[in-house]
Write a protein that holds these residues in place. Structure first.
Motif, PDB file in Angstrom:
ATOM      1  N   TYR A  10      32.986  28.683   0.324  1.00 41.91           N
ATOM      2  CA  TYR A  10      32.107  27.129   0.459  1.00 41.91           C
ATOM      3  C   TYR A  10      31.379  27.768   2.248  1.00 41.91           C
ATOM      4  O   TYR A  10      31.694  28.017   3.023  1.00 41.91           O
ATOM      5  CB  TYR A  10      32.995  26.524   0.788  1.00 41.91           C
ATOM      6  CG  TYR A  10      34.419  25.831   1.791  1.00 41.91           C
ATOM      7  CD1 TYR A  10      33.372  25.160   2.955  1.00 41.91           C
ATOM      8  CD2 TYR A  10      34.904  26.246   2.276  1.00 41.91           C
ATOM      9  CE1 TYR A  10      34.271  25.085   4.178  1.00 41.91           C
ATOM     10  CE2 TYR A  10      36.227  26.266   2.749  1.00 41.91           C
ATOM     11  CZ  TYR A  10      35.130  25.073   4.003  1.00 41.91           C
ATOM     12  OH  TYR A  10      36.013  24.770   5.199  1.00 41.91           O
ATOM     13  N   ARG A  11      30.455  26.539   1.730  1.00 42.47           N
ATOM     14  CA  ARG A  11      29.782  26.205   2.892  1.00 42.47           C
ATOM     15  C   ARG A  11      29.082  25.348   2.829  1.00 42.47           C
ATOM     16  O   ARG A  11      28.240  24.909   1.969  1.00 42.47           O
ATOM     17  CB  ARG A  11      28.312  27.126   3.282  1.00 42.47           C
ATOM     18  CG  ARG A  11      27.095  27.061   4.044  1.00 42.47           C
ATOM     19  CD  ARG A  11      26.204  27.875   3.609  1.00 42.47           C
ATOM     20  NE  ARG A  11      25.376  28.594   4.957  1.00 42.47           N
ATOM     21  CZ  ARG A  11      24.354  29.793   5.027  1.00 42.47           C
ATOM     22  NH1 ARG A  11      24.511  30.680   4.269  1.00 42.47           N
ATOM     23  NH2 ARG A  11      23.761  29.600   6.026  1.00 42.47           N
ATOM     24  N   ILE A  12      29.232  23.849   4.341  1.00 40.86           N
ATOM     25  CA  ILE A  12      28.763  23.239   4.464  1.00 40.86           C
ATOM     26  C   ILE A  12      27.626  23.216   4.628  1.00 40.86           C
ATOM     27  O   ILE A  12      27.021  23.647   5.415  1.00 40.86           O
ATOM     28  CB  ILE A  12      29.246  22.481   5.444  1.00 40.86           C
ATOM     29  CG1 ILE A  12      31.068  22.704   5.634  1.00 40.86           C
ATOM     30  CG2 ILE A  12      29.250  20.439   5.768  1.00 40.86           C
ATOM     31  CD1 ILE A  12      31.652  21.585   3.779  1.00 40.86           C
ATOM     32  N   LEU A  13      26.538  22.308   3.925  1.00 40.08           N
ATOM     33  CA  LEU A  13      24.827  22.049   4.560  1.00 40.08           C
ATOM     34  C   LEU A  13      24.643  22.017   5.742  1.00 40.08           C
ATOM     35  O   LEU A  13      24.947  21.058   6.016  1.00 40.08           O
ATOM     36  CB  LEU A  13      24.087  21.900   3.341  1.00 40.08           C
ATOM     37  CG  LEU A  13      24.256  22.785   2.236  1.00 40.08           C
ATOM     38  CD1 LEU A  13      25.463  23.463   1.049  1.00 40.08           C
ATOM     39  CD2 LEU A  13      23.842  22.148   1.105  1.00 40.08           C
ATOM     40  N   TYR A  60      19.913  30.367  -3.818  1.00 43.39           N
ATOM     41  CA  TYR A  60      19.393  29.148  -4.480  1.00 43.39           C
ATOM     42  C   TYR A  60      19.363  28.022  -3.724  1.00 43.39           C
ATOM     43  O   TYR A  60      19.454  28.090  -2.373  1.00 43.39           O
ATOM     44  CB  TYR A  60      21.258  29.262  -4.326  1.00 43.39           C
ATOM     45  CG  TYR A  60      22.419  29.871  -5.042  1.00 43.39           C
ATOM     46  CD1 TYR A  60      22.874  29.622  -7.079  1.00 43.39           C
ATOM     47  CD2 TYR A  60      22.151  31.608  -4.896  1.00 43.39           C
ATOM     48  CE1 TYR A  60      23.323  30.634  -7.630  1.00 43.39           C
ATOM     49  CE2 TYR A  60      22.586  32.770  -5.533  1.00 43.39           C
ATOM     50  CZ  TYR A  60      23.378  32.234  -6.941  1.00 43.39           C
ATOM     51  OH  TYR A  60      23.412  33.043  -7.790  1.00 43.39           O
ATOM     52  N   LYS A  61      18.937  26.936  -4.649  1.00 43.84           N
ATOM     53  CA  LYS A  61      18.099  25.750  -3.948  1.00 43.84           C
ATOM     54  C   LYS A  61      18.657  24.339  -4.401  1.00 43.84           C
ATOM     55  O   LYS A  61      19.066  24.331  -5.719  1.00 43.84           O
ATOM     56  CB  LYS A  61      16.941  26.198  -4.493  1.00 43.84           C
ATOM     57  CG  LYS A  61      15.932  27.104  -3.346  1.00 43.84           C
ATOM     58  CD  LYS A  61      14.533  27.151  -3.577  1.00 43.84           C
ATOM     59  CE  LYS A  61      13.922  28.658  -3.617  1.00 43.84           C
ATOM     60  NZ  LYS A  61      12.099  28.161  -3.835  1.00 43.84           N
ATOM     61  N   LEU A  62      19.009  23.427  -3.131  1.00 50.34           N
ATOM     62  CA  LEU A  62      19.452  22.219  -4.037  1.00 50.34           C
ATOM     63  C   LEU A  62      18.155  21.378  -3.587  1.00 50.34           C
ATOM     64  O   LEU A  62      17.542  21.245  -2.445  1.00 50.34           O
ATOM     65  CB  LEU A  62      20.179  22.247  -3.267  1.00 50.34           C
ATOM     66  CG  LEU A  62      20.722  20.581  -2.766  1.00 50.34           C
ATOM     67  CD1 LEU A  62      21.610  20.224  -4.532  1.00 50.34           C
ATOM     68  CD2 LEU A  62      22.021  19.913  -2.037  1.00 50.34           C
ATOM     69  N   ASN A  86      18.637  28.534   4.689  1.00 49.04           N
ATOM     70  CA  ASN A  86      20.058  27.707   5.585  1.00 49.04           C
ATOM     71  C   ASN A  86      19.494  26.546   6.128  1.00 49.04           C
ATOM     72  O   ASN A  86      19.463  26.034   7.194  1.00 49.04           O
ATOM     73  CB  ASN A  86      21.185  28.549   6.297  1.00 49.04           C
ATOM     74  CG  ASN A  86      21.942  27.167   6.965  1.00 49.04           C
ATOM     75  OD1 ASN A  86      22.040  26.688   5.795  1.00 49.04           O
ATOM     76  ND2 ASN A  86      22.320  27.355   8.193  1.00 49.04           N
ATOM     77  N   GLU A  87      17.827  25.815   5.386  1.00 44.36           N
ATOM     78  CA  GLU A  87      17.207  25.080   6.177  1.00 44.36           C
ATOM     79  C   GLU A  87      16.640  23.974   4.761  1.00 44.36           C
ATOM     80  O   GLU A  87      16.519  24.869   3.590  1.00 44.36           O
ATOM     81  CB  GLU A  87      16.663  25.247   7.031  1.00 44.36           C
ATOM     82  CG  GLU A  87      15.254  26.590   6.383  1.00 44.36           C
ATOM     83  CD  GLU A  87      13.914  26.429   7.128  1.00 44.36           C
ATOM     84  OE1 GLU A  87      14.497  26.422   8.356  1.00 44.36           O
ATOM     85  OE2 GLU A  87      13.680  27.428   6.803  1.00 44.36           O
ATOM     86  N   TRP A  88      16.581  23.094   5.379  1.00 48.43           N
ATOM     87  CA  TRP A  88      15.599  21.866   4.077  1.00 48.43           C
ATOM     88  C   TRP A  88      14.077  21.867   4.357  1.00 48.43           C
ATOM     89  O   TRP A  88      13.827  21.859   5.322  1.00 48.43           O
ATOM     90  CB  TRP A  88      16.422  20.389   3.932  1.00 48.43           C
ATOM     91  CG  TRP A  88      17.689  20.613   4.068  1.00 48.43           C
ATOM     92  CD1 TRP A  88      18.889  20.062   5.418  1.00 48.43           C
ATOM     93  CD2 TRP A  88      18.380  19.729   2.850  1.00 48.43           C
ATOM     94  NE1 TRP A  88      20.214  20.295   3.947  1.00 48.43           N
ATOM     95  CE2 TRP A  88      19.375  19.495   2.684  1.00 48.43           C
ATOM     96  CE3 TRP A  88      17.677  18.950   1.295  1.00 48.43           C
ATOM     97  CZ2 TRP A  88      20.441  19.636   1.524  1.00 48.43           C
ATOM     98  CZ3 TRP A  88      18.362  19.038   0.101  1.00 48.43           C
ATOM     99  CH2 TRP A  88      19.849  18.855   0.315  1.00 48.43           C
TER     100      TRP A  88
END
Length: 478
Positions: free
Chosen positions: A139-142, A174-176, A202-204
């Motif tokens: 897992y990875r915490i965003l 992958y994008k959230l 790894n950024e918003w």
């Protein structure tokens, strides 16, 4: 001190696996391994370094994912109830097994924000977001985002927030998507702010705003054909069910567009959106009437909408969510009222409730496919450096191994394999070290039978029964 017999047996089996692997063509090994479940592949990584290199490669991860999607294998249902997650194998639908997810719950519920290619996106009450692969347990915490603030004096704080998980195939990213909706103090105006998280970067980042009002603020976005979908409307006035529509966020272009609705559908209903068999579907629920399920066979073409089936309301139905087709495509499994799983026969139009041991009293279900997709992707620069380092090692091996004309021809064939698929080259070189005098050419059936026997001895014959069936029929192992 004597070595335990179990250790000797395991070592002997590893030696047998090594010998058999040395005799198998590399393309056969890849094809066999791509059919196995993730749990077995994770164990096979310890058999030999070439296998570890192969299974960890991005090529094999994509191949295994494609193989599973085409064969409809390695599917499972993930059920959420409050702060707990459960897993049900789609092949058996017998037991609901509780999962240990990576988030702290703080005695509150968690949310499933999206599902894509075996990855689940989870969120807790503290707004901690985790991208989790339940098959590999990674897992990875965003990175966190600052709390939402007022846009201006006429806007209240964030009134609703929804998410959706998507995949950009060209960039392998992958994008959230997060949509935060602000409601005006007059309850007539609104503003929707959109941010997108990129796993590769790894950024918003902030993207264009969405000019629609969210209808189902507790539902995650549905990914179909590279777009994430929600049910929306254009205004905040009450009793406007007829104006509900479906909006799509293109993951590649990061833009919004409306999805054309079925022409023959009565719009005076409450609609929900879902995914069934890779196609976008709409669930139309009418007051005190039946529930219709529509599917879009060709994405973006309005004329390809068709009514798949209708669920008669013998009793009042609160919700229907189509999940997945059966193996023979004759039935549809759907979740009803967040309390039961039901098979719907498309031919006889009959329903049959599924009995699952350990099924939670109330739940929300989502389909998840087993995969090896990593949550910490390698950056493109790192991949190029590793590829260049691999080229140097491969050239050195070719120079050392090129003895005589016959060996040169063999190395030339190996170099061509390396050009098309570099991880296989490690297997080829390793095989040459194991077998220096001769090379035994085996057909696919014989090679499959040897590896099948070894895997059966290591894990038990029952664990690879499905493998022999997926290869086209039973194998005579002798």
């Amino acid at each position: 001190m004597k070595t335990p017999k179990s250790t000797l047996d395991t070592t002997q089996l590893q030696i047998q696996a090594t010998v058999a692997m040395a005799e198998l063509p590399p393309e056969v090994i890849v094809d066999i391994l791509s059919r196995l479940p993730v749990a077995r592949l994770l164990r096979f990584r310890s058999i030999a370094k070439p296998w570890r290199s192969l299974i960890d490669s991005s090529y094999f991860v994509h191949l295994h994912l494609t193989q599973s999607a085409e064969s409809k294998s390695h599917l499972s249902l993930i059920l959420k109830r409050d702060s707990d997650l459960y897993c049900i194998s789609f092949d058996s639908l017998n037991d609901a097994v509780e999962l240990n997810h990576p988030l702290m719950c703080y005695s509150n519920r968690i949310r499933v924000l999206g599902s894509c290619n075996g990855l689940l996106c989870l969120c807790n009450v503290a707004e901690d977001i985790a991208l989790w692969n339940p098959s590999t347990k990674k897992y990875r915490i965003l990175p966190s985002l600052p709390s939402d603030r007022k846009r201006d004096s006429n806007m209240c704080l964030c009134g609703a927030r929804v998410y959706g998980l998507g995949y950009h195939a060209i960039q392998d990213d992958y994008k959230l998507v997060r949509i935060s909706q602000f409601i005006g103090l007059d309850h007539l105006s609104f503003h929707s702010e959109v941010r997108v998280y990129s796993l590769r970067n790894n950024e918003w980042k902030r993207v264009e705003d969405m000019p629609y009002v969210l209808c189902n603020t507790r539902k995650m976005g549905i990914l179909v054909s590279g777009c994430v979908h929600w049910v929306v409307t254009r205004n905040l006035e009450l009793d406007q069910a007829a104006t509900e529509s479906v909006i799509a966020f293109d993951v590649a272009n990061e833009t919004f567009r409306e999805v054309p609705m079925p022409q023959n559908m009565d719009r005076k209903c409450q609609i929900d959106v879902g995914c069934l068999g890779g196609c976008l579907c709409i669930v139309a629920k009418y007051e005190d009437k039946d529930v219709d399920v529509w599917t879009l066979k060709e994405y973006g073409v309005q004329e390809s909408w068709s009514k798949l089936f209708t669920v008669a309301q013998t009793r009042r139905i609160k919700s229907v969510r189509p999940l997945v087709y059966s193996k023979n495509d004759r039935e549809v499994l759907f979740e009803q009222d967040h309390e039961s799983l039901v098979w719907f026969d498309l031919k006889s139009q009959k329903v049959k409730r599924v009995k699952v041991r350990g099924l939670p009293a109330m739940f929300e279900a989502v389909v998840c496919m087993e995969s090896l997709v990593p949550v910490h992707p390698r950056r493109r620069g790192d991949e190029k450096q590793q590829e260049a380092a691999g080229d140097k090692q491969n050239k050195k091996r070719l120079q050392i191994g090129a003895v005589g004309n016959q060996n040169k021809r063999r190395e030339h064939r190996t170099e061509r394999l390396d050009f098309t698929f570099r991880p296989i080259f490690k297997i080829v070189c390793w095989r040459k070290r194991q077998q220096s005098r001769f090379r035994v050419g085996l057909s696919f059936e014989v090679g499959f039978a040897i590896l099948h026997r070894i895997i059966s001895e290591i894990l038990g014959k029952s664990s690879v029964g499905a493998l022999s069936q997926s290869s086209g029929g039973p194998l005579q192992l002798g």
